[in-house]
Each structure stands twice: as C-alpha cells, then as structure tokens.
Motif scaffolding. Structure first.
Motif, mmCIF file in Angstrom:
data_model
loop_
_atom_site.group_PDB
_atom_site.id
_atom_site.type_symbol
_atom_site.label_atom_id
_atom_site.label_comp_id
_atom_site.label_asym_id
_atom_site.label_seq_id
_atom_site.Cartn_x
_atom_site.Cartn_y
_atom_site.Cartn_z
ATOM 1 N N VAL A 220 0.838 -1.202 0.000
ATOM 2 C CA VAL A 220 0.000 0.000 0.000
ATOM 3 C C VAL A 220 0.869 1.246 0.000
ATOM 4 O O VAL A 220 0.613 2.206 -0.746
ATOM 5 N N SER A 221 1.918 1.245 0.813
ATOM 6 C CA SER A 221 2.823 2.400 0.864
ATOM 7 C C SER A 221 3.488 2.631 -0.483
ATOM 8 O O SER A 221 3.648 3.781 -0.930
ATOM 9 N N ALA A 222 3.876 1.547 -1.160
ATOM 10 C CA ALA A 222 4.524 1.673 -2.466
ATOM 11 C C ALA A 222 3.573 2.248 -3.500
ATOM 12 O O ALA A 222 3.964 3.099 -4.318
ATOM 13 N N VAL A 223 2.332 1.800 -3.482
ATOM 14 C CA VAL A 223 1.341 2.321 -4.433
ATOM 15 C C VAL A 223 1.105 3.806 -4.184
ATOM 16 O O VAL A 223 1.096 4.622 -5.125
ATOM 17 N N GLU A 224 0.935 4.163 -2.930
ATOM 18 C CA GLU A 224 0.681 5.570 -2.610
ATOM 19 C C GLU A 224 1.887 6.448 -2.933
ATOM 20 O O GLU A 224 1.721 7.600 -3.342
ATOM 21 N N ALA A 225 3.093 5.907 -2.791
ATOM 22 C CA ALA A 225 4.288 6.657 -3.154
ATOM 23 C C ALA A 225 4.334 6.918 -4.656
ATOM 24 O O ALA A 225 4.965 7.881 -5.108
ATOM 25 N N GLY A 226 3.643 6.069 -5.428
ATOM 26 C CA GLY A 226 3.560 6.252 -6.869
ATOM 27 C C GLY A 226 2.456 7.197 -7.297
ATOM 28 O O GLY A 226 2.177 7.328 -8.496
ATOM 29 N N GLY A 227 1.809 7.846 -6.330
ATOM 30 C CA GLY A 227 0.788 8.840 -6.644
ATOM 31 C C GLY A 227 -0.612 8.290 -6.819
ATOM 32 O O GLY A 227 -1.508 8.981 -7.321
ATOM 33 N N VAL A 228 -0.833 7.039 -6.393
ATOM 34 C CA VAL A 228 -2.151 6.400 -6.513
ATOM 35 C C VAL A 228 -2.672 6.104 -5.113
ATOM 36 O O VAL A 228 -1.948 5.539 -4.285
ATOM 37 N N GLY A 229 -3.906 6.480 -4.842
ATOM 38 C CA GLY A 229 -4.478 6.230 -3.532
ATOM 39 C C GLY A 229 -4.971 4.798 -3.384
ATOM 40 O O GLY A 229 -5.275 4.128 -4.373
ATOM 41 N N VAL A 230 -5.045 4.318 -2.152
ATOM 42 C CA VAL A 230 -5.571 2.983 -1.856
ATOM 43 C C VAL A 230 -6.641 3.128 -0.789
ATOM 44 O O VAL A 230 -6.414 3.751 0.252
ATOM 45 N N SER A 231 -7.815 2.552 -1.046
ATOM 46 C CA SER A 231 -8.904 2.682 -0.090
ATOM 47 C C SER A 231 -9.896 1.539 -0.258
ATOM 48 O O SER A 231 -9.824 0.772 -1.220
ATOM 49 N N ALA A 232 -10.806 1.450 0.697
ATOM 50 C CA ALA A 232 -11.894 0.475 0.644
ATOM 51 C C ALA A 232 -13.213 1.222 0.498
ATOM 52 O O ALA A 232 -13.406 2.270 1.114
ATOM 53 N N SER A 233 -14.115 0.689 -0.296
ATOM 54 C CA SER A 233 -15.423 1.322 -0.457
ATOM 55 C C SER A 233 -16.421 0.813 0.575
ATOM 56 O O SER A 233 -17.465 1.416 0.789
ATOM 57 N N ASP A 234 -16.084 -0.308 1.228
ATOM 58 C CA ASP A 234 -16.964 -0.904 2.224
ATOM 59 C C ASP A 234 -16.107 -1.362 3.394
ATOM 60 O O ASP A 234 -15.134 -2.102 3.209
ATOM 61 N N ARG A 235 -16.467 -0.932 4.584
ATOM 62 C CA ARG A 235 -15.646 -1.225 5.768
ATOM 63 C C ARG A 235 -16.542 -1.494 6.970
ATOM 64 O O ARG A 235 -17.542 -0.796 7.181
ATOM 65 N N LEU A 236 -16.181 -2.504 7.756
ATOM 66 C CA LEU A 236 -16.899 -2.797 8.982
ATOM 67 C C LEU A 236 -16.625 -1.731 10.034
ATOM 68 O O LEU A 236 -15.562 -1.098 10.038
ATOM 69 N N LYS A 237 -17.559 -1.543 10.942
ATOM 70 C CA LYS A 237 -17.346 -0.600 12.036
ATOM 71 C C LYS A 237 -16.371 -1.157 13.066
ATOM 72 O O LYS A 237 -15.668 -0.399 13.737
ATOM 73 N N ARG A 238 -16.344 -2.479 13.178
ATOM 74 C CA ARG A 238 -15.458 -3.124 14.148
ATOM 75 C C ARG A 238 -14.651 -4.212 13.458
ATOM 76 O O ARG A 238 -15.011 -4.688 12.377
ATOM 77 N N VAL A 239 -13.566 -4.620 14.093
ATOM 78 C CA VAL A 239 -12.767 -5.734 13.594
ATOM 79 C C VAL A 239 -13.646 -6.982 13.567
ATOM 80 O O VAL A 239 -14.425 -7.217 14.500
ATOM 81 N N PRO A 240 -13.596 -7.784 12.493
ATOM 82 C CA PRO A 240 -14.472 -8.953 12.406
ATOM 83 C C PRO A 240 -14.237 -9.955 13.533
ATOM 84 O O PRO A 240 -13.151 -10.032 14.115
ATOM 85 N N ARG A 241 -15.281 -10.700 13.840
ATOM 86 C CA ARG A 241 -15.226 -11.697 14.902
ATOM 87 C C ARG A 241 -14.085 -12.680 14.635
ATOM 88 O O ARG A 241 -13.871 -13.108 13.506
ATOM 89 N N GLY A 242 -13.397 -13.030 15.698
ATOM 90 C CA GLY A 242 -12.298 -13.974 15.587
ATOM 91 C C GLY A 242 -10.939 -13.305 15.492
ATOM 92 O O GLY A 242 -9.911 -14.000 15.517
ATOM 93 N N TYR A 243 -10.909 -11.972 15.387
ATOM 94 C CA TYR A 243 -9.654 -11.231 15.308
ATOM 95 C C TYR A 243 -9.558 -10.233 16.453
ATOM 96 O O TYR A 243 -10.565 -9.665 16.898
ATOM 97 N N ASP A 244 -8.349 -10.000 16.926
ATOM 98 C CA ASP A 244 -8.094 -9.109 18.047
ATOM 99 C C ASP A 244 -8.452 -7.674 17.676
ATOM 100 O O ASP A 244 -7.977 -7.155 16.659
ATOM 101 N N ALA A 245 -9.267 -7.043 18.507
ATOM 102 C CA ALA A 245 -9.674 -5.662 18.242
ATOM 103 C C ALA A 245 -8.490 -4.714 18.255
ATOM 104 O O ALA A 245 -8.533 -3.633 17.652
ATOM 105 N N ASP A 246 -7.408 -5.115 18.932
ATOM 106 C CA ASP A 246 -6.217 -4.279 19.014
ATOM 107 C C ASP A 246 -5.125 -4.726 18.040
ATOM 108 O O ASP A 246 -3.946 -4.389 18.217
ATOM 109 N N HIS A 247 -5.515 -5.482 17.044
ATOM 110 C CA HIS A 247 -4.542 -5.971 16.068
ATOM 111 C C HIS A 247 -3.841 -4.781 15.409
ATOM 112 O O HIS A 247 -4.473 -3.758 15.116
ATOM 113 N N PRO A 248 -2.522 -4.877 15.163
ATOM 114 C CA PRO A 248 -1.814 -3.729 14.562
ATOM 115 C C PRO A 248 -2.301 -3.346 13.170
ATOM 116 O O PRO A 248 -2.048 -2.235 12.704
#
Length: 215
Positions: free
Chosen positions: A129-157
């Motif tokens: 993602v950093s490499a793409v953005e360094a090339g002048g192209v943005g990276v994003s999601a059009s759909d995102r959960l409000k919380r980390v999905p079940r089964g994953y640590d809410a404090d995951h890095p």
C-alpha cells in the motif's frame, strides 16, 4: 485496429449533454458521437493495453434499473475492465484508473483477512500500500466494517485493514488538455503499473473466488 489519440472535446460534450438529458431520445440522436468519440477511443486504448495488462472489456452504456429508484437509462461514464483487476473510466468529469478487488466474495474475504492478520503477509500488504501511494495512486476500501471482524483481536496492529471488505487503488484527473491527446494512455499505463504492488499481493494471497474457478 485503430490508434488511441485521446478523447476529443466532443466526447466530454457528449456526456455533458447526457447528464442534462438522460433519455433514449438524446442517446439515439447522439449515438454516432458516442460510437466515434467515446467508445472507439476506449476500445483503441484497451487494444494498446492488452499486451502488458491483459484483455479489456467495455461495459454496456445502459444502466440496470430493475431494482433502482433512479430510472435514468444510461450511465454517465464509460467504464472498462483491463486484465483481471484493472479498470478505466471516462466521463465529463475526466479520467479515472483503478486496480484491485472492488467486491470480495465470502471465500476471498476470508483469505484476505487471514493474510492481513498474518505478520509476514500482513506487513507485506502494508508495504505494498505504501509503495502504491508513493507512486501517486491512492488505496482505499469502499466498504468497511465498524469493528474488527469476529475472531480477530480488536487491538490488532492492522485492525483498519481487517475491517476492510475490499481494497482498491484509484486515481482520477479532471478534464485537462492532455486528455485529448495520446498522453492520456501514458497516464493510464503509469497508474496501472504503480498499482502492481497491491494487485500482486491480492493475486498471491486472495486470488479469484472459488465460484469463478469452478465455472
């Protein structure tokens, strides 16, 4: 095979007119302009891109209005896929180029989250993602959960990435004089190349949906 020379000002004018009068009467009256000034340059561009990025496909100009409150019959932009994950769009607003995975099937999303959570592949995605953005192209999601999905640590890095349900590189430009010249193809090529760190990661860790592979 025609040569891509850009989208002439008449192509912009066609879509300005369609935005003002999105009707069958307008489209029928101006169909020759669409074919010559909008569709033909897009097909020529796809022909040029095919050798490096894969075959392209132009989407139909008609909207699917069966389940939409908006019953306007025509799209106010021409869009086309490029290879397995690229996308090009032209409209009265200008030119847009994207690449990635805009919609993930359940099996793709499961693989995406597992790869994001894994330290090795997850850090590789952060670097991509950093490499793409360094090339002048943005990276994003059009759909995102409000919380980390079940089964994953809410404090995951990489909690923000775990919340994403898709991931796409995207850049767009307003109408400028270069859009009417072959330089427009250079912009598309540069954006698709700049997006490769992301698309390579998605190819390696997410891939196509199992339902598509079984067809």
């Amino acid at each position: 095979m025609s040569v891509f020379t850009g989208w002439l000002p008449g192509a912009v004018a066609f879509y300005e007119g369609l935005e003002a009068d999105n009707s069958k009467a307008y489209f029928t009256e101006h169909r020759a302009e669409y074919d010559e000034l909008v569709l033909a340059p897009m097909q020529a561009l796809l022909d040029d891109l095919a050798g490096e990025f894969g075959e392209g496909r132009v989407f139909r100009p008609y909207r699917d209005i069966r389940f939409s409150a908006d019953k306007s019959p025509y799209k106010t932009a021409i869009g086309a896929t490029v290879g397995g994950s690229g996308y090009v769009q032209f409209s009265a607003s200008g030119l847009g180029v994207g690449a990635g995975c805009h919609v993930m099937a359940p099996d793709q999303l499961a693989r995406f989250r597992a790869a994001v959570a894994d330290d090795r592949s997850g850090e590789a995605l952060v670097a991509a993602v950093s490499a793409v953005e360094a090339g002048g192209v943005g990276v994003s999601a059009s759909d995102r959960l409000k919380r980390v999905p079940r089964g994953y640590d809410a404090d995951h890095p990489r909690a923000d990435l775990l919340r994403d349900k898709d991931l796409t590189a995207w850049v767009d430009w307003p109408v400028e004089p270069w859009l009417h010249t072959p330089e427009a193809e250079d912009r598309v090529v540069d954006a698709l190349r700049a997006s490769r760190p992301l698309t390579d990661w998605l190819d390696a860790h997410v891939g196509a949906s199992e339902s598509e592979r079984s067809r």
